[in-house]
Motif scaffolding. Structure first.
Motif, PDB file in Angstrom:
ATOM      1  N   SER A 142       7.415   5.297   9.631  1.00 38.01           N
ATOM      2  CA  SER A 142       6.477   4.725  10.599  1.00 38.01           C
ATOM      3  C   SER A 142       5.182   4.255   9.946  1.00 38.01           C
ATOM      4  CB  SER A 142       6.147   5.769  11.677  1.00 38.01           C
ATOM      5  OG  SER A 142       5.551   6.917  11.090  1.00 38.01           O
ATOM      6  N   GLN A 143       5.066   4.437   8.638  1.00 39.05           N
ATOM      7  CA  GLN A 143       3.825   4.132   7.921  1.00 39.05           C
ATOM      8  C   GLN A 143       3.902   2.744   7.277  1.00 39.05           C
ATOM      9  OE1 GLN A 143       1.062   6.233   7.727  1.00 39.05           O
ATOM     10  NE2 GLN A 143      -0.024   4.557   6.723  1.00 39.05           N
ATOM     11  N   ARG A 144       2.956   1.895   7.610  1.00 40.04           N
ATOM     12  CA  ARG A 144       2.945   0.569   6.999  1.00 40.04           C
ATOM     13  C   ARG A 144       2.647   0.670   5.508  1.00 40.04           C
ATOM     14  NH1 ARG A 144       0.904  -5.038   9.651  1.00 40.04           N
ATOM     15  NH2 ARG A 144       1.311  -6.393   7.847  1.00 40.04           N
ATOM     16  N   ILE A 145       3.386  -0.078   4.712  1.00 40.71           N
ATOM     17  CA  ILE A 145       3.192  -0.074   3.266  1.00 40.71           C
ATOM     18  C   ILE A 145       1.967  -0.921   2.922  1.00 40.71           C
ATOM     19  CG2 ILE A 145       4.189  -0.752   1.044  1.00 40.71           C
ATOM     20  CD1 ILE A 145       6.967  -0.268   2.321  1.00 40.71           C
ATOM     21  N   SER A 146       1.038  -0.336   2.203  1.00 40.52           N
ATOM     22  CA  SER A 146      -0.165  -1.051   1.793  1.00 40.52           C
ATOM     23  C   SER A 146       0.144  -2.002   0.646  1.00 40.52           C
ATOM     24  CB  SER A 146      -1.252  -0.064   1.349  1.00 40.52           C
ATOM     25  OG  SER A 146      -1.592   0.825   2.392  1.00 40.52           O
ATOM     26  N   VAL A 147      -0.515  -3.146   0.660  1.00 37.24           N
ATOM     27  CA  VAL A 147      -0.386  -4.090  -0.447  1.00 37.24           C
ATOM     28  C   VAL A 147      -1.246  -3.583  -1.599  1.00 37.24           C
ATOM     29  CG1 VAL A 147      -0.763  -6.461  -1.199  1.00 37.24           C
ATOM     30  CG2 VAL A 147       0.056  -6.006   1.120  1.00 37.24           C
ATOM     31  N   LEU A 148      -0.596  -3.245  -2.702  1.00 34.43           N
ATOM     32  CA  LEU A 148      -1.295  -2.649  -3.834  1.00 34.43           C
ATOM     33  C   LEU A 148      -1.658  -3.711  -4.866  1.00 34.43           C
ATOM     34  CD1 LEU A 148       1.045   0.449  -4.324  1.00 34.43           C
ATOM     35  CD2 LEU A 148      -1.180   0.390  -3.171  1.00 34.43           C
TER      36      LEU A 148
END
Length: 266
Positions: A142-148
């Protein structure tokens, strides 16, 4: 794609991936060797591949009866009154599964015309669901993946699929490895392209490429959607825009993609 189909489709894909994952989990945990058949040189299939694909198709068909299918084991099933095709690799990493290496996945993508719109990659041993919808971001559960941000080339861990016995161009892979190895921090070939491409979106790998190995659309389609929605640039090595025609793939943050492309294309 109608709003009603869009609203329910990703939930159905999650259900289908979990249904297949339960089958694979049970097979992986079962005692004794796993029986398999050879479809060709270094190309194996088990009862679990077929059962998992059947579970995926039946789960999706109950909710969306008009969609078409392209499965590794069952081939192409034309769509009814729909422009959607579900692309399935029920067990990406069969060789790992046979040897009980705990790195394999269920991979499901959706294509609307030629555009990949949905991707789900599920690791059943970790109960880890990676997924994305085009234009709506990529998620780990459910956690959006951050753009690293991209790492420098000398700090990058790069994933790949390598060719092997009578399958792929070993000489090409050796040339590319020789070009890349002195420039990066590490190269890994774990054996499930769908998972490794999705992991690149998640940041566990800094890049993924393959050209010498033979990858089919079902190996890469779901991972492509996830990686792109997580901020990666995904192409082949010849700038062909249609993934269905690719015989290579390169996934990386935009800041490093073109540098890697130049190195690998030499």
């Amino acid at each position: 794609m109608t709003a009603s189909i869009t609203a329910g489709l990703i939930d159905t894909l999650h259900q289908a991936a979990r249904a297949a994952g339960e089958i694979l989990y049970e097979g992986y945990q079962a005692e004794g060797s796993i029986d398999f058949e050879c479809k060709g040189s270094s190309d194996f299939v088990t009862h679990y591949d077929r059962a998992a694909e059947h579970a995926i198709i039946e789960t999706i068909r109950r909710a969306h009866p008009d969609v078409g299918f392209l499965g590794e084991e069952t081939g192409a099933t034309p769509a009814g009154d729909s422009d959607l095709t579900v692309i399935i690799d029920p067990l990406d990493g069969t060789n790992n599964f046979l040897h009980r290496v705990p790195h394999f996945s269920v991979s499901i993508a959706v294509r609307k015309g030629e555009a990949l719109t949905h991707g789900v990659v599920y690791q059943p041993l970790l109960d880890e669901m990676l997924w994305a919808i085009r234009g709506q971001g990529a998620y780990q559960g459910s956690q959006r993946i951050s753009v690293l941000p991209a790492r420098p080339l000398t700090e990058m861990l790069v994933g790949t699929c390598l060719p092997y016995h009578e399958k792929g161009d070993c000489a090409m892979s050796q040339r590319q490895l020789s070009s890349l190895m002195p420039r990066v921090a590490g190269i890994r070939s774990p054996g499930s392209a769908a998972l490794e491409i999705a992991y690149t979106g998640l940041g566990r790998f800094d890049a993924f490429w393959s050209q010498g190995a033979r990858l089919d659309l079902w190996d890469i389609a779901a991972g492509i959607v996830i990686a792109r929605e997580a901020g990666c640039k995904v192409t082949d090595l010849s700038c062909n825009p249609n993934p269905a025609e690719w015989n290579s793939v390169l996934v990386a943050k935009p800041e490093q993609h073109d540098k890697l492309l130049r190195i690998l294309s030499k």
